[in-house]
Design an enzyme around this catalytic site. Structure first.
Site, PDB file in Angstrom:
ATOM      1  N   HIS A 149      -8.132  -5.004   3.264  1.00  0.00           N
ATOM      2  CA  HIS A 149      -7.537  -3.389   2.865  1.00  0.00           C
ATOM      3  C   HIS A 149      -8.245  -3.106   1.532  1.00  0.00           C
ATOM      4  CE1 HIS A 149      -4.079  -0.428   2.472  1.00  0.00           C
ATOM      5  NE2 HIS A 149      -5.276   0.086   1.830  1.00  0.00           N
ATOM      6  N   HIS A 190      -2.635   2.816   7.781  1.00  0.00           N
ATOM      7  CA  HIS A 190      -1.772   3.204   6.775  1.00  0.00           C
ATOM      8  C   HIS A 190      -0.330   3.526   7.358  1.00  0.00           C
ATOM      9  CE1 HIS A 190      -5.249   2.726   4.709  1.00  0.00           C
ATOM     10  NE2 HIS A 190      -4.714   2.834   3.251  1.00  0.00           N
ATOM     11  N   GLU A 202       3.450   3.502   3.168  1.00  0.00           N
ATOM     12  CA  GLU A 202       3.035   3.456   1.770  1.00  0.00           C
ATOM     13  C   GLU A 202       4.059   4.518   0.932  1.00  0.00           C
ATOM     14  OE1 GLU A 202      -0.805   5.027   1.114  1.00  0.00           O
ATOM     15  OE2 GLU A 202      -0.861   4.107  -0.924  1.00  0.00           O
ATOM     16  N   ASP A 247      -7.171  -2.344  -2.051  1.00  0.00           N
ATOM     17  CA  ASP A 247      -7.068  -0.765  -1.774  1.00  0.00           C
ATOM     18  C   ASP A 247      -8.403  -0.155  -2.224  1.00  0.00           C
ATOM     19  OD1 ASP A 247      -6.095   1.347  -0.423  1.00  0.00           O
ATOM     20  OD2 ASP A 247      -4.478   1.547  -1.845  1.00  0.00           O
TER      21      ASP A 247
HETATM   22  N1  ADE Z   1      -7.595   6.287   1.031  1.00  0.00           N
HETATM   23  C1  ADE Z   1      -7.976   5.588  -0.069  1.00  0.00           C
HETATM   24  N2  ADE Z   1      -6.921   4.867  -0.514  1.00  0.00           N
HETATM   25  C2  ADE Z   1      -5.868   5.234   0.204  1.00  0.00           C
HETATM   26  C3  ADE Z   1      -4.431   4.816  -0.039  1.00  0.00           C
HETATM   27  N3  ADE Z   1      -3.870   3.778  -0.852  1.00  0.00           N
HETATM   28  N4  ADE Z   1      -3.759   5.477   1.055  1.00  0.00           N
HETATM   29  C4  ADE Z   1      -4.277   6.288   1.831  1.00  0.00           C
HETATM   30  N5  ADE Z   1      -5.332   6.602   2.073  1.00  0.00           N
HETATM   31  C5  ADE Z   1      -6.189   6.079   1.159  1.00  0.00           C
HETATM   32 ZN    ZN Z   2      -5.304   2.058   1.560  1.00  0.00          ZN
END
Ligand code: ADE
Ligand code: ZN
Length: 346
Positions: free
Chosen positions: A25, A205, A208, A286
């Site tokens: 990721h 994703h 989150e 990330d």
């Molecule tokens: N694009 C880059 N980082 C991201 C994240 N943490 N969540 C969603 N989109 C992203």
């Molecule tokens: Zn991400």
């Protein structure tokens, strides 16, 4: 047999650094360091709304995902030529190699570039050349995952897929990123169905900032193989049981979750709870240029803040990263053997 209980806590930082691992990721545009943003801006004659590197870095104070995305998309505006994408990815691969990453599956956001007039072939061409160079010169096995921007329409995602088809053999899968709330996975049901027919790996994703319901629909509507982040799952015990039973990997990003205020501080992160619930959690960076560190920094800060995490958890996280990767089974077996060797020798 590795005697995990015999490994003292003081050994953990060295082990976390030395152990081979996969990074699953990483948004390659999120590896663009301020220094490289300024260098590329100068090379390409792009004007930036910040006078210098320090001023740009000072703007990296985020309150949520959207506040980050606004700056992240602005930073990507300096990427114009194939060489820019190559240089960005090579800088990442060098950092990854230093952290003993042996496999990296890189997310990239073509729409961020094609919407500015950069051809998708320029983006993919630069990134794939970096993957080839990294394999040859650094011994890092790199692969690409094309992400659709979920704040845009499904029609735009379908058009992006169409444009990417001439490069079908250069990427291994597709993902879904950008603003999560209000853009549920089911918005992209048709494009993911088409990608599945094409034999692409599927990830998204979910969970989150969004609710557990988004993880359910990523699984049941999009049929993804991994959930990116997924930390919201613990609020739903039925979901946790399913994720554990099916060994659906979660690509967790501890520093990201702190910088984007998903948790108030690292000692409140649920990484240890996810592992102890039997989930296939992994640790990832990330957007390392924006969130304060690359993959090993994520490991080090999580283990420093969460005393429940032990050498057994460290080994589990690295083993999970190989299990969760889309690499071939021979490579996975080889990396697992080298992981055991590092632990046996320490
Ligand atoms: N694009 C880059 N980082 C991201 C994240 N943490 N969540 C969603 N989109 C992203
Ligand atoms: Zn991400």
């Amino acid at each position: 047999m590795i005697d995990f209980d015999a490994i003292p806590r003081e050994r953990l930082p060295a082990l976390l650094q030395a152990m081979p691992k996969a990074e699953l990721h990483i948004h390659i545009e999120g590896s663009l360091e301020p220094e490289l943003i300024f260098a590329l801006a100068q090379r390409n004659g792009v004007a930036l709304p910040y006078p210098d590197v320090e001023a740009l870095r000072a703007a990296y104070a985020f309150t949520d995902l959207q506040s980050f995305l606004d700056i992240y998309y602005a930073g990507a505006s300096v990427l114009l030529k194939e060489e820019d994408f190559f240089d960005m990815a090579m800088a990442y691969f060098r950092r990854a190699a230093a952290d003993n990453v042996v496999r990296a599956e890189l997310f990239f956001d073509p729409q961020t570039h094609t919407d500015r007039g950069v051809p998708i072939g320029t983006v993919i061409g630069g990134l794939i050349r970096a993957c080839d160079t990294a394999r040859r010169e650094l011994g890092v096995d790199g692969a690409l995952i094309l992400c659709f921007l979920r704040h845009l329409s499904e029609e735009a995602a379908l058009a992006t897929l169409e444009a990417a088809l001439p490069y079908r053999d250069r990427f291994i899968g597709v993902g879904l990123d950008s603003s999560e709330r209000g853009n549920p996975p089911e918005k992209f049901a048709r494009v993911f169905a088409r990608c599945s027919e094409l034999g692409l790996h599927l990830v998204a994703h979910a969970g989150e900032e969004g609710p557990p319901a988004y993880i359910w629909s990523a699984l049941d509507v999009l049929h993804v193989e991994r959930i990116d982040h997924g930390v919201a799952c613990l609020a739903d015990p039925t979901l946790v049981a399913r994720l554990a039973a099916e060994r659906v990997p979660l690509t967790v990003c501890p520093l990201s979750n702190i910088k984007l205020c998903v948790y108030p501080a690292m000692d409140a992160h649920n990484l240890a709870a996810l592992l102890d619930a039997g989930l296939c959690a992994t640790v990832n960076s990330d957007d390392p240029a924006y969130f304060g560190g690359y993959i090993n920094q994520n490991f080090l800060e999580a283990f420093a803040a969460l005393p429940q995490l032990t050498a057994r958890h460290a080994h589990r996280l690295a083993a999970n990263s190989f299990e969760a990767s889309f690499a071939d089974s021979e490579s996975k077996a080889r990396w697992l053997r080298s992981l055991d060797k590092v632990f046996a020798e320490n």
